[in-house]
Scaffold this motif. Sequence first.
Motif, PDB file in Angstrom:
ATOM      1  N   VAL A   9       0.811  -1.208   0.000  1.00  0.00           N
ATOM      2  CA  VAL A   9       0.000   0.000   0.000  1.00  0.00           C
ATOM      3  C   VAL A   9       0.849   1.264   0.000  1.00  0.00           C
ATOM      4  O   VAL A   9       0.516   2.233  -0.659  1.00  0.00           O
ATOM      5  CB  VAL A   9      -0.932   0.004   1.232  1.00  0.00           C
ATOM      6  N   GLN A  10       1.951   1.257   0.726  1.00  0.00           N
ATOM      7  CA  GLN A  10       2.761   2.453   0.894  1.00  0.00           C
ATOM      8  C   GLN A  10       4.184   2.200   0.410  1.00  0.00           C
ATOM      9  O   GLN A  10       4.681   1.080   0.520  1.00  0.00           O
ATOM     10  CB  GLN A  10       2.805   2.835   2.375  1.00  0.00           C
ATOM     11  N   PRO A  11       4.866   3.239  -0.091  1.00  0.00           N
ATOM     12  CA  PRO A  11       6.256   3.049  -0.534  1.00  0.00           C
ATOM     13  C   PRO A  11       7.153   2.505   0.574  1.00  0.00           C
ATOM     14  O   PRO A  11       7.754   1.467   0.420  1.00  0.00           O
ATOM     15  CB  PRO A  11       6.695   4.434  -0.959  1.00  0.00           C
ATOM     16  N   VAL A  12       7.268   3.186   1.671  1.00  0.00           N
ATOM     17  CA  VAL A  12       7.971   2.665   2.838  1.00  0.00           C
ATOM     18  C   VAL A  12       7.118   3.038   4.039  1.00  0.00           C
ATOM     19  O   VAL A  12       7.044   4.198   4.429  1.00  0.00           O
ATOM     20  CB  VAL A  12       9.396   3.238   2.991  1.00  0.00           C
ATOM     21  N   ALA A  13       6.445   2.052   4.577  1.00  0.00           N
ATOM     22  CA  ALA A  13       5.514   2.298   5.668  1.00  0.00           C
ATOM     23  C   ALA A  13       6.273   2.601   6.956  1.00  0.00           C
ATOM     24  O   ALA A  13       7.310   1.999   7.218  1.00  0.00           O
ATOM     25  CB  ALA A  13       4.616   1.080   5.872  1.00  0.00           C
ATOM     26  N   PRO A  14       5.765   3.517   7.773  1.00  0.00           N
ATOM     27  CA  PRO A  14       6.432   3.828   9.046  1.00  0.00           C
ATOM     28  C   PRO A  14       6.033   2.828  10.127  1.00  0.00           C
ATOM     29  O   PRO A  14       5.331   3.156  11.064  1.00  0.00           O
ATOM     30  CB  PRO A  14       5.919   5.232   9.356  1.00  0.00           C
ATOM     31  N   HIS A  15       6.464   1.592   9.964  1.00  0.00           N
ATOM     32  CA  HIS A  15       6.103   0.537  10.901  1.00  0.00           C
ATOM     33  C   HIS A  15       7.338   0.010  11.618  1.00  0.00           C
ATOM     34  O   HIS A  15       8.433   0.032  11.077  1.00  0.00           O
ATOM     35  CB  HIS A  15       5.422  -0.622  10.173  1.00  0.00           C
ATOM     36  N   LEU A  16       7.096  -0.492  12.807  1.00  0.00           N
ATOM     37  CA  LEU A  16       8.151  -1.115  13.598  1.00  0.00           C
ATOM     38  C   LEU A  16       7.825  -2.595  13.751  1.00  0.00           C
ATOM     39  O   LEU A  16       6.686  -2.960  14.031  1.00  0.00           O
ATOM     40  CB  LEU A  16       8.231  -0.486  14.993  1.00  0.00           C
TER      41      LEU A  16
END
Length: 97
Positions: free
Chosen positions: A23-30
Motif C-alpha cells: 500500500v505504501q512506498p515505505v511504511a512507518p512501521h516497527l
Amino acid sequence: MMQDGAFRITAEELAEFVGPAEVQPVAPHLWLLNTLTGETTVERRGDYGNVPQGWVLLMTGPDPAWVDQWAGDLQRACDEQLNPLLAEAFPMEGVAE
C-alpha cells in the motif's frame, strides 16, 4: 518465536509485517522482538525512539524493494536472511526454551 533454544522468525510473522508494503512506498512501521520470549509484534507507527523495555527493533519499513526480492516466498526470506541474522545477533547456546 523461540524454537530449539533460538529466536526464529516465521513466514506468518513476516507476512504480518510486510502486508502494508503493498500500500505504501515505505511504511512507518516497527517490527519488534521480545528478547525473553521470542514473540514478535508489529506497531503501525514511526516512533523509532520509543521501543518498550525488553523488546528490540527487528526492522523498520518495510521497503517494498526488499519485499519484492523474495517474490512472495517469505519462508525463503526467513531462512536465507532473517533467521541467520537473528542467530548471529542473539547466540542462544545453553538457553532453555
